[in-house]
Design an enzyme around this catalytic site. Structure first.
Site, mmCIF file in Angstrom:
data_model
loop_
_atom_site.group_PDB
_atom_site.id
_atom_site.type_symbol
_atom_site.label_atom_id
_atom_site.label_comp_id
_atom_site.label_asym_id
_atom_site.label_seq_id
_atom_site.Cartn_x
_atom_site.Cartn_y
_atom_site.Cartn_z
ATOM 1 N N LYS A 38 -0.841 10.662 -11.693
ATOM 2 C CA LYS A 38 -0.977 9.755 -10.550
ATOM 3 C C LYS A 38 -0.221 8.480 -10.870
ATOM 4 O O LYS A 38 -0.235 8.023 -12.023
ATOM 5 C CB LYS A 38 -2.462 9.446 -10.295
ATOM 6 C CG LYS A 38 -2.677 8.381 -9.215
ATOM 7 C CD LYS A 38 -4.092 8.387 -8.666
ATOM 8 C CE LYS A 38 -5.103 7.599 -9.458
ATOM 9 N NZ LYS A 38 -4.784 6.154 -9.591
ATOM 10 N N GLU A 53 -7.255 3.001 -1.733
ATOM 11 C CA GLU A 53 -8.342 2.195 -2.311
ATOM 12 C C GLU A 53 -8.529 0.886 -1.554
ATOM 13 O O GLU A 53 -7.560 0.132 -1.339
ATOM 14 C CB GLU A 53 -8.022 1.923 -3.795
ATOM 15 C CG GLU A 53 -9.092 1.080 -4.487
ATOM 16 C CD GLU A 53 -9.012 1.117 -6.002
ATOM 17 O OE1 GLU A 53 -8.216 1.902 -6.556
ATOM 18 O OE2 GLU A 53 -9.766 0.335 -6.626
ATOM 19 N N ASP A 79 -3.678 9.278 -14.835
ATOM 20 C CA ASP A 79 -2.941 8.084 -14.408
ATOM 21 C C ASP A 79 -1.802 7.767 -15.361
ATOM 22 O O ASP A 79 -1.991 7.762 -16.595
ATOM 23 C CB ASP A 79 -3.884 6.867 -14.396
ATOM 24 C CG ASP A 79 -4.436 6.577 -13.018
ATOM 25 O OD1 ASP A 79 -3.741 6.843 -12.023
ATOM 26 O OD2 ASP A 79 -5.575 6.080 -12.948
ATOM 27 N N GLU A 92 0.927 4.469 -9.002
ATOM 28 C CA GLU A 92 0.604 3.521 -7.941
ATOM 29 C C GLU A 92 1.865 3.051 -7.228
ATOM 30 O O GLU A 92 2.929 2.935 -7.854
ATOM 31 C CB GLU A 92 -0.135 2.305 -8.524
ATOM 32 C CG GLU A 92 -1.468 2.673 -9.157
ATOM 33 C CD GLU A 92 -2.245 1.454 -9.671
ATOM 34 O OE1 GLU A 92 -1.794 0.300 -9.490
ATOM 35 O OE2 GLU A 92 -3.315 1.678 -10.273
ATOM 36 N N ASP A 108 -6.869 5.281 -15.262
ATOM 37 C CA ASP A 108 -6.648 4.162 -16.192
ATOM 38 C C ASP A 108 -7.779 3.135 -16.062
ATOM 39 O O ASP A 108 -7.828 2.155 -16.802
ATOM 40 C CB ASP A 108 -5.256 3.538 -16.034
ATOM 41 C CG ASP A 108 -5.014 2.958 -14.653
ATOM 42 O OD1 ASP A 108 -5.859 3.123 -13.757
ATOM 43 O OD2 ASP A 108 -3.943 2.325 -14.465
ATOM 44 N N SER A 109 -8.742 3.405 -15.152
ATOM 45 C CA SER A 109 -9.983 2.621 -15.129
ATOM 46 C C SER A 109 -10.673 2.713 -16.489
ATOM 47 O O SER A 109 -11.554 1.911 -16.794
ATOM 48 C CB SER A 109 -10.926 3.139 -14.039
ATOM 49 O OG SER A 109 -11.093 4.548 -14.136
HETATM 50 O O1 KIV Z 1 -8.237 4.601 -12.495
HETATM 51 C C1 KIV Z 1 -9.032 5.078 -11.666
HETATM 52 O O2 KIV Z 1 -10.176 5.431 -11.976
HETATM 53 C C2 KIV Z 1 -8.573 5.216 -10.297
HETATM 54 C C3 KIV Z 1 -9.600 5.553 -9.260
HETATM 55 C C4 KIV Z 1 -10.460 4.405 -9.000
HETATM 56 C C5 KIV Z 1 -8.969 6.079 -8.036
HETATM 57 O O3 KIV Z 1 -7.424 5.043 -10.025
#
Ligand code: KIV
Length: 275
Positions: A122, A191, A92, A124, A53-54
């Site tokens: 993924k 992280e 994510d 959090e 989600d970056s």
């Molecule tokens: O969203 C993302 O790119 C991440 C990584 C930085 C692990 O969660």
């Protein structure tokens, strides 16, 4: 029917990652958000692609990951999957699509897997995410955890800050990593924590720990595509290593193109069609 060639194209699975950890083989995870990036990664020794989600920050121009929607994630995950990479594709779950609990998490994860064709999701959080991890794993969806600086909680942390500096916070992160693995998570991203804490987490965890800003004593490392290629604008966190300065490479190329257009040397006769 199977051949040597098919074997070479065998998709990476969560079991391959467990085997790499057991062999003490460090591996890489990289983010990708489109088919072009995924096709470049294919053929390289990158067993895991994270549609992170970056993308909210490096692709969509938001200041945080919070505005990213499930539709955004599915849209980009589909593009990555369309490149048919060998790598395991993890997506994510964005903010607001699993925090209500296992039912919401399952609904969101099923949409991601069904609509994008990705392999895993993924999410959090530590102890609070455990019931959702259990529900997803029970439904057959592989789950990656994410601890330490979890960007969806940036407001609660008061900014993008190193986590787990005091012993209480550090012990909670270790306990959370153990709890996620016990709940069935196949790996955990860790992280922005002190390197000594990351080593503790890695020793305590029964599944691969993938570090970002977590020092060298982890099982794997992840970086963001735009950071590793020097595409993202400064300032960068200290854990970023850019292996090439593509911002400059691209700027030089576009400047050369503009110059060629202005002075009439582009296109040439060879770049034009005859009658
Ligand atoms: O969203 C993302 O790119 C991440 C990584 C930085 C692990 O969660």
């Amino acid at each position: 029917m199977s051949s040597h060639g098919d074997q070479a194209r065998r998709r990476v699975t969560i079991h391959d990652l467990a085997a790499m950890r057991a062999r003490g083989e460090r591996f890489v995870m990289l983010t990708a958000y489109d088919a072009n990036a995924a096709s470049i990664l294919d053929g390289l020794d990158v067993p895991v692609i994270l549609v992170g989600d970056s993308l909210g920050m490096v692709v969509l121009g938001h200041d945080t990951t919070l505005p990213v929607t499930l539709e955004d994630m599915i849209h980009h995950a589909r593009a990555v999957v369309r490149a048919r990479p060998r790598a395991l594709v993890v997506v994510d779950l964005p903010f607001g699509t699993y925090q209500r609990g296992p039912d919401q998490a399952l609904e969101s994860a099923v949409r991601v897997v069904k609509e994008s064709g990705a392999d895993a999701v993924k999410l959090e959080g530590g102890a609070r995410a455990v019931p959702s991890v259990r529900a997803l794993v029970a439904a057959g969806i592989p789950v990656m955890g994410h601890l330490g600086l979890t960007p969806q909680s940036v407001a609660q942390f008061g900014g993008f800050r190193v986590q787990g500096r005091d012993e209480t916070a550090a012990a909670t992160i270790v306990e959370d990593a153990v709890a996620l693995a016990e709940a069935g998570a196949f790996a955990t991203v860790l992280e922005c924590v002190p390197a000594t804490l990351a080593a503790r987490v890695t020793a305590a965890s029964s599944v691969p720990v993938i570090g970002i800003g977590a020092g060298a004593d982890v099982d794997a490392q992840v970086l963001v595509w735009h950071d590793v290629l020097g595409l993202s604008a400064a300032p960068h966190p200290r854990f970023v290593r850019a292996y090439v300065d593509l911002r400059t490479v691209i700027a030089d190329a576009i400047t050369a193109f503009s110059d060629d257009v202005r002075d009439g040397t582009f296109p040439s006769a060879a770049e034009s069609y005859g009658d």
